[in-house]
Motif scaffolding. Structure first.
Motif, PDB file in Angstrom:
ATOM      1  N   HIS A  61      37.740  31.653  46.774  1.00 25.79           N
ATOM      2  CA  HIS A  61      38.126  30.810  45.645  1.00 25.79           C
ATOM      3  C   HIS A  61      38.696  31.611  44.478  1.00 25.79           C
ATOM      4  O   HIS A  61      39.293  31.043  43.567  1.00 25.79           O
ATOM      5  N   GLY A  62      38.475  32.919  44.463  1.00 24.76           N
ATOM      6  CA  GLY A  62      39.081  33.770  43.440  1.00 24.76           C
ATOM      7  C   GLY A  62      38.290  33.933  42.164  1.00 24.76           C
ATOM      8  O   GLY A  62      38.818  34.436  41.164  1.00 24.76           O
ATOM      9  N   THR A  63      36.999  33.541  42.141  1.00 26.24           N
ATOM     10  CA  THR A  63      36.175  33.748  40.946  1.00 26.24           C
ATOM     11  C   THR A  63      35.900  35.237  40.766  1.00 26.24           C
ATOM     12  O   THR A  63      35.376  35.876  41.671  1.00 26.24           O
ATOM     13  N   PRO A  64      36.244  35.840  39.636  1.00 22.15           N
ATOM     14  CA  PRO A  64      35.978  37.270  39.430  1.00 22.15           C
ATOM     15  C   PRO A  64      34.490  37.586  39.577  1.00 22.15           C
ATOM     16  O   PRO A  64      33.639  36.791  39.179  1.00 22.15           O
ATOM     17  N   LEU A  65      34.205  38.746  40.125  1.00 20.32           N
ATOM     18  CA  LEU A  65      32.806  39.110  40.365  1.00 20.32           C
ATOM     19  C   LEU A  65      32.024  39.170  39.065  1.00 20.32           C
ATOM     20  O   LEU A  65      30.855  38.769  39.011  1.00 20.32           O
ATOM     21  N   GLN A  66      32.641  39.667  38.002  1.00 18.92           N
ATOM     22  CA  GLN A  66      31.936  39.779  36.729  1.00 18.92           C
ATOM     23  C   GLN A  66      31.550  38.406  36.175  1.00 18.92           C
ATOM     24  O   GLN A  66      30.523  38.268  35.493  1.00 18.92           O
TER      25      GLN A  66
END
Length: 227
Positions: free
Chosen positions: A203-208
């Motif tokens: 989904h592309g949610t940044p890890l941070q």
């Protein structure tokens, strides 16, 4: 018989002094001739030397620009990176580690894959100006596989003292036992299971954002206490 050692001695008498002066003058004359010859050769060859220097500078500039362009293209490509769980499940351990590195780069980190035998619980190490250093421990397994608490203990013991990390994360395409999750949350070892991995990779949610990592590097005291 022992080997005889030759030793220089000071000239004695007017004859030896005169000979020493002659030899010294000859040496100076020869040196002057060599310097003159070198200067004349350089004077004759300077257009070619200048051309070679210009070509070397131009090649260096071209090579630097080429590398910078390649980095930009790669960064733009990684910015659109999406990996499905089906693709991740089909990877081997090494490919999984490289995929995590690329996902971290996509999120704006400077990252490299370091996993190998004796890696001391670090497969990927990332660096961010605001968030400090992050260590990822990859556990590629079967879909039904579970990661236990022992992995969390190991990561906790090496993330700060060995790798200087501000954040430590264990990532799997499987799941974690309840004890592993609870222990990790109590001792600041983040975990990414199959559901979180889908949100990050697919989904592309940044890890941070997924892990709510602080903008400023956390103090490493907790890691050192555990060691």
């Amino acid at each position: 018989m022992g080997r005889r050692t030759l030793r220089l001695r000071k000239p004695r008498g007017s004859g030896e002094h005169a000979a020493a002066v002659v030899v010294g003058c000859a040496a100076l004359w020869l040196l002057a001739q060599l310097v003159t010859a070198a200067w004349q050769a350089a004077t004759r060859a300077w257009p070619w030397l200048a051309l070679l220097f210009t070509a070397a500078v131009a090649f260096g500039a071209w090579h630097t620009m080429r590398e910078a362009r390649a980095r930009r293209v790669r960064a733009q490509s990684l910015a659109r990176l999406r990996l499905t769980l089906t693709e991740i499940d089909a990877m081997d351990d090494q490919a999984f580690e490289f995929a995590l590195r690329d996902l971290l780069i996509r999120d704006g980190w400077t990252a490299q894959r370091v996993g190998q035998q004796g890696d001391q619980a670090a497969d990927v190490i990332g660096q961010d100006r605001q968030r400090g250093r992050i260590v990822l421990q990859a556990k590629h397994t079967k879909v039904a596989g579970k990661v236990g608490s022992a992995v969390m203990y190991q990561v906790k013991g090496t993330a700060g003292p060995v790798h200087g990390a501000n954040s430590a994360v264990v990532i799997t395409n499987g799941s974690f036992t309840r004890d592993a999750k609870n222990w990790g949350e109590r001792h600041h070892v983040h975990w990414v299971d199959r559901d979180r991995l889908r949100r990050w990779a697919e989904h592309g949610t940044p890890l941070q954002d997924l892990l709510r990592l602080p903008n400023r590097p956390a103090r490493r005291t907790a890691f050192r206490r555990a060691a």
